[in-house]
Design a protein around this motif. Structure first.
Motif, PDB file in Angstrom:
ATOM      1  N   ILE A   1       8.128  31.881 -17.058  1.00  0.00           N
ATOM      2  CA  ILE A   1       6.864  33.073 -16.047  1.00  0.00           C
ATOM      3  C   ILE A   1       8.517  34.028 -15.177  1.00  0.00           C
ATOM      4  O   ILE A   1       8.619  34.855 -14.415  1.00  0.00           O
ATOM      5  CB  ILE A   1       7.781  31.922 -14.669  1.00  0.00           C
ATOM      6  N   ASP A   2       9.706  33.781 -16.396  1.00  0.00           N
ATOM      7  CA  ASP A   2      10.823  35.078 -15.866  1.00  0.00           C
ATOM      8  C   ASP A   2      10.154  36.407 -16.590  1.00  0.00           C
ATOM      9  O   ASP A   2      10.331  37.356 -15.275  1.00  0.00           O
ATOM     10  CB  ASP A   2      11.926  34.814 -16.102  1.00  0.00           C
ATOM     11  N   TRP A   3       9.780  36.363 -17.397  1.00  0.00           N
ATOM     12  CA  TRP A   3       8.907  37.794 -17.328  1.00  0.00           C
ATOM     13  C   TRP A   3       7.950  38.300 -17.001  1.00  0.00           C
ATOM     14  O   TRP A   3       7.569  38.920 -16.227  1.00  0.00           O
ATOM     15  CB  TRP A   3       8.721  37.641 -18.850  1.00  0.00           C
ATOM     16  N   VAL A   4       7.111  37.128 -16.364  1.00  0.00           N
ATOM     17  CA  VAL A   4       5.601  37.631 -15.723  1.00  0.00           C
ATOM     18  C   VAL A   4       5.890  37.821 -13.966  1.00  0.00           C
ATOM     19  O   VAL A   4       5.794  38.544 -13.713  1.00  0.00           O
ATOM     20  CB  VAL A   4       4.829  36.707 -15.457  1.00  0.00           C
TER      21      VAL A   4
ATOM     22  N   PHE B   1      -4.050  41.661 -16.031  1.00  0.00           N
ATOM     23  CA  PHE B   1      -2.866  41.796 -16.432  1.00  0.00           C
ATOM     24  C   PHE B   1      -2.179  41.203 -17.365  1.00  0.00           C
ATOM     25  O   PHE B   1      -2.127  39.386 -16.538  1.00  0.00           O
ATOM     26  CB  PHE B   1      -1.814  42.754 -15.578  1.00  0.00           C
ATOM     27  N   ALA B   2      -2.183  41.146 -18.672  1.00  0.00           N
ATOM     28  CA  ALA B   2      -1.536  40.105 -19.383  1.00  0.00           C
ATOM     29  C   ALA B   2      -0.486  41.489 -19.789  1.00  0.00           C
ATOM     30  O   ALA B   2      -0.337  42.510 -19.049  1.00  0.00           O
ATOM     31  CB  ALA B   2      -2.213  39.728 -20.128  1.00  0.00           C
ATOM     32  N   THR B   3       1.001  40.873 -20.239  1.00  0.00           N
ATOM     33  CA  THR B   3       2.150  41.535 -20.925  1.00  0.00           C
ATOM     34  C   THR B   3       2.352  40.767 -22.526  1.00  0.00           C
ATOM     35  O   THR B   3       2.193  39.442 -22.598  1.00  0.00           O
ATOM     36  CB  THR B   3       3.087  41.828 -19.494  1.00  0.00           C
ATOM     37  N   VAL B   4       3.350  41.095 -23.015  1.00  0.00           N
ATOM     38  CA  VAL B   4       4.039  41.163 -24.469  1.00  0.00           C
ATOM     39  C   VAL B   4       5.202  41.550 -23.940  1.00  0.00           C
ATOM     40  O   VAL B   4       5.869  42.786 -23.583  1.00  0.00           O
ATOM     41  CB  VAL B   4       3.297  41.587 -25.698  1.00  0.00           C
TER      42      VAL B   4
ATOM     43  N   GLU C   1       4.033  36.879 -28.179  1.00  0.00           N
ATOM     44  CA  GLU C   1       3.188  35.595 -27.351  1.00  0.00           C
ATOM     45  C   GLU C   1       2.284  36.877 -26.353  1.00  0.00           C
ATOM     46  O   GLU C   1       2.997  37.609 -25.095  1.00  0.00           O
ATOM     47  CB  GLU C   1       3.770  34.854 -26.272  1.00  0.00           C
ATOM     48  N   CYS C   2       1.065  36.529 -25.633  1.00  0.00           N
ATOM     49  CA  CYS C   2       0.216  37.425 -24.536  1.00  0.00           C
ATOM     50  C   CYS C   2       0.816  36.223 -23.480  1.00  0.00           C
ATOM     51  O   CYS C   2       0.502  34.779 -23.242  1.00  0.00           O
ATOM     52  CB  CYS C   2      -1.507  37.101 -24.834  1.00  0.00           C
ATOM     53  N   LEU C   3       1.203  36.963 -22.598  1.00  0.00           N
ATOM     54  CA  LEU C   3       1.758  36.451 -21.260  1.00  0.00           C
ATOM     55  C   LEU C   3       0.680  37.072 -19.933  1.00  0.00           C
ATOM     56  O   LEU C   3       0.676  38.161 -19.590  1.00  0.00           O
ATOM     57  CB  LEU C   3       3.818  36.290 -20.831  1.00  0.00           C
ATOM     58  N   GLU C   4      -0.005  36.252 -18.948  1.00  0.00           N
ATOM     59  CA  GLU C   4      -0.861  36.488 -17.749  1.00  0.00           C
ATOM     60  C   GLU C   4      -0.113  36.717 -16.995  1.00  0.00           C
ATOM     61  O   GLU C   4       1.071  35.586 -16.645  1.00  0.00           O
ATOM     62  CB  GLU C   4      -1.934  35.447 -17.342  1.00  0.00           C
ATOM     63  N   VAL C   5      -0.568  38.402 -16.177  1.00  0.00           N
ATOM     64  CA  VAL C   5       0.547  38.148 -15.237  1.00  0.00           C
ATOM     65  C   VAL C   5      -0.533  37.730 -14.265  1.00  0.00           C
ATOM     66  O   VAL C   5      -0.172  37.049 -12.641  1.00  0.00           O
ATOM     67  CB  VAL C   5       0.720  39.880 -15.156  1.00  0.00           C
TER      68      VAL C   5
END
Length: 374
Positions: A261-264, A328-331, A320-324
């Motif tokens: 959640i910090d990165w998202v 969108f997603a992010t890595v 990891e694939c992180l869902e925004v």
């Protein structure tokens, strides 16, 4: 925070657990004996990589027979469950962390070991390893915020250790502005190119860390070796490192990355789209085809003096694939554990530099020693 789940949730964390149990087997059995767990993973990962068309070759005595060996994940799980675990030491954990970082690659598919370790049966088998490490008490540094009193900048293979980039005129705003301009141009150029299938062998700037030009620091292991000396993704076979202790003002505003959640949330608040030029690389490493974003570090720098990815955050999140959101997603890609990138010019280096030499730099037994202590 559930430290066990943290170690199991990411590919870098699982690889650390795997290396710990592999070291346990290695030190528990005489070198002349067969190491069944190591051998089983060798054959299983070879078959995974051959099946998907990787350029892997088995050669030498017994290779012809070895190419036909099949090892199931169930058998691997059984071997993990019966392997005796060594007592946790800081040296074992450091080695396991270094090994995990060395196998990170986000411009292609995960290697055979990382691919296998995501299987539920192996994840379950590694649970006892994660518990073993979590209760040892050695993970406190891994979840801690940046330690401002022990930050070290690292440079590799400097012909003149005295002529360091740490001594050049600062200019963080200019560096970040150049980074942002390059990102905009790169994304626009990729978007303008003829669309290609996501499976096309096209690569580019796969990393999502801030500008290469920024000053970055890490903390130290308990043996006082800066973490940034031996834990570097996509590293070269460097033979020397120059480290300098950084003086950081105590009032700096550092953004901490520990959980997804910090990165998202960082992407939601400061995100910039990077779909066109990262689509192919991030598809290969995550298997997702869709829209991508990453933090706009130029914008982040308006509100923070630095951003720190903890060791625990790295193990759980890197690659990891992180869902925004729904689109969108992010890595997190190209980062190193415990790395802090600084968005301030108020970073000073007063202490004399220290030199570290890498012994056996070109093989898996490499280790760093401080000069002249070696």
């Amino acid at each position: 925070m559930d430290l066990v789940e943290l170690l199991l949730s990411g590919r870098r964390g699982r690889r650390l657990l795997w290396q710990f149990i592999l070291d346990s087997e290695d030190q528990s059995l005489p070198s002349v004996e067969e190491h069944p767990l190591n051998l089983a993973m060798f054959h299983a990962s070879y078959q995974v990589e051959v099946a998907r068309g990787d350029s892997v070759v088995m050669f030498g005595p017994g290779a012809e027979e070895g190419r036909t060996v099949r090892v199931s994940v169930e058998e691997l799980g059984r071997l993990i469950s019966i392997t005796k675990l060594l007592p946790v030491t800081e040296g074992l954990l450091q080695n396991a962390l270094e090994n995990s970082v060395a196998h990170a690659r986000y411009w292609q598919e995960p290697d055979g070991e990382d691919t296998l370790l995501v299987a539920p049966v192996l994840r379950n088998a590694l649970h006892r390893v994660a518990e073993h490490i979590a209760v040892s008490g050695f993970m406190q540094q891994w979840v801690a915020p940046v330690e401002l009193r022990a930050q070290f900048h690292v440079e590799f293979d400097q012909p003149d250790p005295a002529g360091s980039v740490t001594s050049i005129e600062p200019g963080v705003v200019d560096k970040l502005l150049r980074w942002k301009e390059n990102l905009i141009v790169t994304e626009a150029r990729a978007r303008a190119d003829k669309p290609t299938p996501v499976t096309a062998m096209i690569g580019g700037e796969w990393w999502s860390k801030p500008s290469w030009e920024l000053r970055a620091t890490t903390g130290v292991f308990t043996n006082q070796q800066p973490i940034g000396v031996s834990c570097v993704e996509d590293a070269f076979n460097w033979e020397q490192a120059v480290t300098r202790k950084a003086s950081v003002l105590p009032a700096v505003r550092v953004l901490e990355i520990l959980t997804a959640i910090d990165w998202v949330q960082l992407c939601r608040s400061y995100g910039v789209e990077v779909t066109a030029h990262k689509r192919h690389d991030w598809y290969r490493t995550t298997g997702r085809d869709g829209a991508w974003m990453m933090p706009d570090w130029f914008a982040v720098a308006q509100d923070y003096d630095g951003v720190h990815l903890s060791i625990a955050g790295y193990l759980a999140l890197a690659g990891e694939c992180l869902e925004v959101d729904e689109k969108f997603a992010t890595v997190i890609a190209g980062w190193d554990p415990d790395k802090t990138y600084w968005f301030t010019d108020e970073l000073r280096f007063y202490a004399e530099p220290e030199i570290w030499n890498c012994l056996d730099a070109h093989n898996e037994d490499r280790r760093w020693v401080r000069f002249p202590d070696n």
